[in-house]
Design an enzyme around this catalytic site. Structure first.
Site, PDB file in Angstrom:
ATOM      1  N   GLU A 149       7.285 -15.465 -10.082  1.00  0.00           N
ATOM      2  CA  GLU A 149       6.607 -14.235  -9.681  1.00  0.00           C
ATOM      3  C   GLU A 149       6.215 -13.349 -10.862  1.00  0.00           C
ATOM      4  O   GLU A 149       5.228 -12.629 -10.771  1.00  0.00           O
ATOM      5  CB  GLU A 149       7.390 -13.457  -8.626  1.00  0.00           C
ATOM      6  N   HIS A 172      15.949 -37.484  -5.567  1.00  0.00           N
ATOM      7  CA  HIS A 172      15.144 -37.897  -4.421  1.00  0.00           C
ATOM      8  C   HIS A 172      13.687 -37.478  -4.556  1.00  0.00           C
ATOM      9  O   HIS A 172      12.980 -37.352  -3.550  1.00  0.00           O
ATOM     10  CB  HIS A 172      15.767 -37.334  -3.135  1.00  0.00           C
ATOM     11  N   ASN A 216      -2.225   1.786   5.777  1.00  0.00           N
ATOM     12  CA  ASN A 216      -1.346   0.705   5.310  1.00  0.00           C
ATOM     13  C   ASN A 216      -1.068  -0.162   6.532  1.00  0.00           C
ATOM     14  O   ASN A 216      -0.643   0.358   7.559  1.00  0.00           O
ATOM     15  CB  ASN A 216      -0.055   1.328   4.761  1.00  0.00           C
ATOM     16  N   GLY A 217      -1.312  -1.471   6.441  1.00  0.00           N
ATOM     17  CA  GLY A 217      -1.071  -2.344   7.592  1.00  0.00           C
ATOM     18  C   GLY A 217      -2.276  -3.232   7.850  1.00  0.00           C
ATOM     19  O   GLY A 217      -3.162  -3.356   6.990  1.00  0.00           O
ATOM     20  N   ARG A 254       4.051  -0.483  -4.797  1.00  0.00           N
ATOM     21  CA  ARG A 254       3.743  -1.011  -3.457  1.00  0.00           C
ATOM     22  C   ARG A 254       2.391  -1.724  -3.412  1.00  0.00           C
ATOM     23  O   ARG A 254       2.056  -2.358  -2.400  1.00  0.00           O
ATOM     24  CB  ARG A 254       3.744   0.123  -2.441  1.00  0.00           C
ATOM     25  N   GLU A 308      16.643 -18.669  -6.608  1.00  0.00           N
ATOM     26  CA  GLU A 308      16.331 -17.300  -7.038  1.00  0.00           C
ATOM     27  C   GLU A 308      15.816 -17.286  -8.488  1.00  0.00           C
ATOM     28  O   GLU A 308      14.872 -16.564  -8.811  1.00  0.00           O
ATOM     29  CB  GLU A 308      17.583 -16.427  -6.871  1.00  0.00           C
ATOM     30  N   LYS A 313      12.183 -15.848  -9.556  1.00  0.00           N
ATOM     31  CA  LYS A 313      11.985 -14.788 -10.576  1.00  0.00           C
ATOM     32  C   LYS A 313      10.949 -15.242 -11.587  1.00  0.00           C
ATOM     33  O   LYS A 313      10.061 -14.503 -11.957  1.00  0.00           O
ATOM     34  CB  LYS A 313      13.293 -14.457 -11.309  1.00  0.00           C
ATOM     35  N   LYS A 352       5.838  -4.601  -3.792  1.00  0.00           N
ATOM     36  CA  LYS A 352       7.198  -4.384  -3.305  1.00  0.00           C
ATOM     37  C   LYS A 352       7.070  -4.052  -1.829  1.00  0.00           C
ATOM     38  O   LYS A 352       6.151  -3.363  -1.438  1.00  0.00           O
ATOM     39  CB  LYS A 352       7.760  -3.187  -4.077  1.00  0.00           C
ATOM     40  N   CYS A 361       0.838  -1.196   0.000  1.00  0.00           N
ATOM     41  CA  CYS A 361       0.000   0.000   0.000  1.00  0.00           C
ATOM     42  C   CYS A 361       0.873   1.247   0.000  1.00  0.00           C
ATOM     43  O   CYS A 361       1.863   1.325   0.716  1.00  0.00           O
ATOM     44  CB  CYS A 361      -0.951   0.084   1.183  1.00  0.00           C
ATOM     45  N   TRP A 370      -2.769  -2.652  -1.696  1.00  0.00           N
ATOM     46  CA  TRP A 370      -2.495  -4.078  -1.846  1.00  0.00           C
ATOM     47  C   TRP A 370      -3.428  -4.754  -0.843  1.00  0.00           C
ATOM     48  O   TRP A 370      -3.268  -4.591   0.362  1.00  0.00           O
ATOM     49  CB  TRP A 370      -1.033  -4.381  -1.529  1.00  0.00           C
TER      50      TRP A 370
HETATM   51  C1  F6R Z   1      11.296 -11.193  -4.973  1.00  0.00           C
HETATM   52  C2  F6R Z   1      11.170 -10.151  -3.984  1.00  0.00           C
HETATM   53  C3  F6R Z   1      10.772 -10.515  -2.611  1.00  0.00           C
HETATM   54  C4  F6R Z   1      11.616  -9.737  -1.596  1.00  0.00           C
HETATM   55  C5  F6R Z   1      11.110 -10.002  -0.178  1.00  0.00           C
HETATM   56  C6  F6R Z   1      11.970  -9.315   0.859  1.00  0.00           C
HETATM   57  O1  F6R Z   1      11.695 -10.704  -6.192  1.00  0.00           O
HETATM   58  O2  F6R Z   1      11.374  -9.000  -4.275  1.00  0.00           O
HETATM   59  O3  F6R Z   1      10.884 -11.877  -2.400  1.00  0.00           O
HETATM   60  O4  F6R Z   1      12.943 -10.120  -1.728  1.00  0.00           O
HETATM   61  O5  F6R Z   1       9.797  -9.550  -0.068  1.00  0.00           O
HETATM   62  O6  F6R Z   1      11.978  -7.942   0.664  1.00  0.00           O
HETATM   63  P1  F6R Z   1      13.078  -7.036   1.303  1.00  0.00           P
HETATM   64  O7  F6R Z   1      14.390  -7.404   0.729  1.00  0.00           O
HETATM   65  O8  F6R Z   1      12.671  -5.644   0.962  1.00  0.00           O
HETATM   66  O9  F6R Z   1      13.049  -7.297   2.786  1.00  0.00           O
END
Ligand code: F6R
Length: 610
Positions: free
Chosen positions: A490, A506, A100-101, A27, A483, A487, A605, A2, A74
């Protein structure tokens, strides 16, 4: 999670708020709304979906208020529709509020407010706050105090901004667990959940801390604790620029951020490497080096991509420092009463520095007396401020929801910490210098990998309709496999799993047939022969093999269907290189599916709710 933005001053606040919301859209983008006071009464315009839709709706109206607030959501409680979009009104529409929260005791509060006759129109937890504050206003208490009294009854997290038409000369904001800053202008002030929404207007900001409430006027602000204690707040100067948060000619933020990596990685090392001494200088933790180098155990705590960086850190610390290292999901760490000894060092890795679980885990670790260090990107973020000491990764603002350049910069910082500590312990000058040399070559090697962009795009073309993917790696490249899979899932919504290559036998190998693409991260290192055996095993089962391999590897092309050859470096730094083709592969697959990579569905984010 948010976005919040607000303005009070003498100009029309609508363009200011819309522009701020667009910068904050990363966000959350389930819905957007704006609330303002004009001609003595509160108004709200909101809709499901993006800020661009809101903009259209607003410009069909003819408002020009000078005080207002905006929100991009969000969704947590209540589906993402117009009714649940913020702002929310109280019953007589004299107050509007954005949040937000998560209000954890909202059900209890709601029942009690319903008994007092309050009617609810949305399914959100937020609406409870509007009515709760109203219940104090109705007793003749002013807005600032009503907010404090209401928040004293609330469990949960919030970044809040509120307008009240009976006190139209101020915005009231409050924070617990969700970031909030005041931007200081000339005869005008701003509020936002994130500095990036403000920097077009001011570089002077005040960070609101947990448990604080502020009244923001056009020419001043007053901050207090929820318990009504006066507080003096410091004004900080931020250095972020507008260019840093624009797309800079790229089609998407994600591609811009992938392409920026030669520069962002260089920025993470800039001024830190000292060739003569075969080491590095990390100003933020310099004063604690004796203590850190004697630590009995490292615990690295993080979420998501940052957690993957932590796993690479574990390999680095154990290889070079021979200090036991554990890597924890912050969400698990915070709730399972972890055993923490006084001589443990706990590192928190977070791009945003605001991730709710990481922040809560950090507070728990501090309570238990451990040395707590932060590795963050966002300067002045909560984790950065609450850590005892730390190292900024200096990757620059990361706007694309999928983390890319922050990951490679986190790896650089973890490797720098490793080098500094190893040189303090038992690493020789010669070895230190040769590692410094390898660091210095990394940006150029990243550039060479990025030149493969078109080739990787061609590989992606073959996989846009795949339903599943496996990513396999060994040693340092096992976390890279995780990772790469993250990627892909997501941004392309293709199911993907990362595994240590040997674990495949396994269980996951049962999934392999001619429709299963398997990405091997197989540089020529000490695990190469082993991983080649795993490649053979997949080939025997007709899986489609994509290999990330060393430039000088002449053999793997006989086994793999597609080979992406990249330069080599020492094992510790190799993940900084091997992850880049995986970022590009995920990117192109998602783009070929016509998806919005910067704002993938259901994600946001900076996850500031748990
Ligand atoms: C994946 C991604 C998330 C963040 C996670 C932690 O691409 O961006 O998995 O890595 O939400 O976020 P931070 O690093 O901001 O604590």
């Amino acid at each position: 999670m948010c976005g919040i933005v607000g303005y009070i001053g003498s100009k029309n606040c609508i363009p200011v708020i819309l522009e701020g919301l667009k910068r904050l859209e990363y966000r959350g983008y389930d819905s957007a709304g704006i609330g303002f006071i004009q001609n003595g009464s509160c108004n709200v315009i909101k809709n499901k979906g993006k800020v661009s839709l809101l903009e259209k709706k607003i410009y069909e109206s003819s408002y020009s208020p000078t005080i207002g607030l905006g929100h991009t959501r969000w969704a947590t409680h209540g589906e993402p529709n117009e009714i649940n979009a913020h702002p929310h009104y109280n019953t007589d529409r004299s107050l509007v509020l954005i949040h937000n929260g998560i209000i954890e005791n909202y059900q209890t509060l709601k029942i009690s407010l319903q008994k007092q006759g309050y009617k609810f129109v949305s399914q959100t937890d937020t609406e409870v706050l509007a009515h709760l504050i109203d219940s104090f206003l109705k007793k003749g208490i002013n807005l600032f105090k009503s907010v404090r009294l209401a928040l004293a009854e609330v469990d949960g997290t919030y970044g809040l901004a509120i307008l009240y038409d009976k006190e139209p000369e101020k915005l009231v904001v409050a924070r617990k667990g969700s970031p909030l800053v005041i931007g200081i202008g000339e005869g005008e002030n701003y509020v936002a959940s994130d500095v990036s929404a403000l920097i077009a207007h001011t570089s002077r900001v005040v960070y609101i801390e947990d448990g604080e409430v502020a009244e923001v006027y056009s020419d001043r602000f007053v901050a207090k604790t929820i318990l009504d204690e006066d507080i003096v707040k410091e004004v900080h100067q931020v250095t972020m620029t507008l260019e840093e948060i624009d797309r800079g000619g790229y089609e998407t933020f994600m591609l811009k951020e992938i392409m920026e990596q030669p520069e962002s990685v260089l920025n993470s090392m800039r001024g830190r490497l000292i060739y003569e001494d075969g080491t590095a200088k990390l100003g933020g933790i310099d004063h604690l080096l004796d203590r850190i180098s004697k630590t009995k155990r490292f615990i690295i705590t993080a979420c998501g991509t940052s957690w993957h960086a932590g796993l690479v850190g574990e390999y680095m610390f154990e290889q070079f420092l021979r200090i036991p290292t554990e890597v924890e999901y912050a969400s698990e760490f915070r709730y399972r009463n972890p055993i923490i000894q006084p001589d443990d060092t706990i590192l928190f890795i977070s791009q945003s520095g605001e991730t709710a679980d990481s922040l809560a885990a950090l507070r728990e670790a501090k309570r238990k007396g451990a040395l707590v260090l932060g590795i963050c990107n966002v300067v002045g973020s909560s984790i950065a401020r609450e850590s005892e000491a730390g190292v900024y990764i200096h990757a620059g603002p990361e706007i694309g929801v999928a983390s890319t350049k922050a990951f490679t910069s986190q790896l650089v910082v973890l490797a720098l910490i490793t080098l500094v500590l190893a040189r303090k312990r038992d690493m020789s000058l010669v070895d230190g210098r040769s590692i410094v040399n390898e660091f210095l070559k990394i940006p150029e090697k990243i550039k060479r990998i990025l030149e493969l962009n078109r080739d990787i795009e061609k590989v992606a073309e073959n996989f846009k309709d795949s339903k599943n993917f496996l990513y396999l790696g060994r040693g340092y490249n096992f976390p890279v496999a995780l990772e790469g899979a993250l990627k892909l899932k997501e941004i392309s919504y293709i199911h993907a799993e990362g595994y240590p290559a040997a674990e495949m036998k396994h269980g996951p190998i049962a999934l392999v047939d001619e429709n299963m693409p398997v990405v091997f991260i197989a540089p020529k290192d000490s695990t190469y022969e082993k991983i080649i055996s795993n490649v053979e095993e997949i080939k025997a089962r007709k899986g489609k093999i994509i290999a990330i391999a060393s430039e000088q590897d002449e053999h793997i092309g006989n086994l793999a269907d597609y080979v992406i050859k990249i330069p080599d470096t020492i094992r510790m730094l190799m993940p900084i290189l091997t992850v880049i083709p995986l970022q590009l592969l995920a990117y192109h697959i998602a783009m070929k599916k016509g998806l919005n990579v910067d704002q993938p569905r259901n994600l946001a984010k900076s996850v500031t709710v748990e």
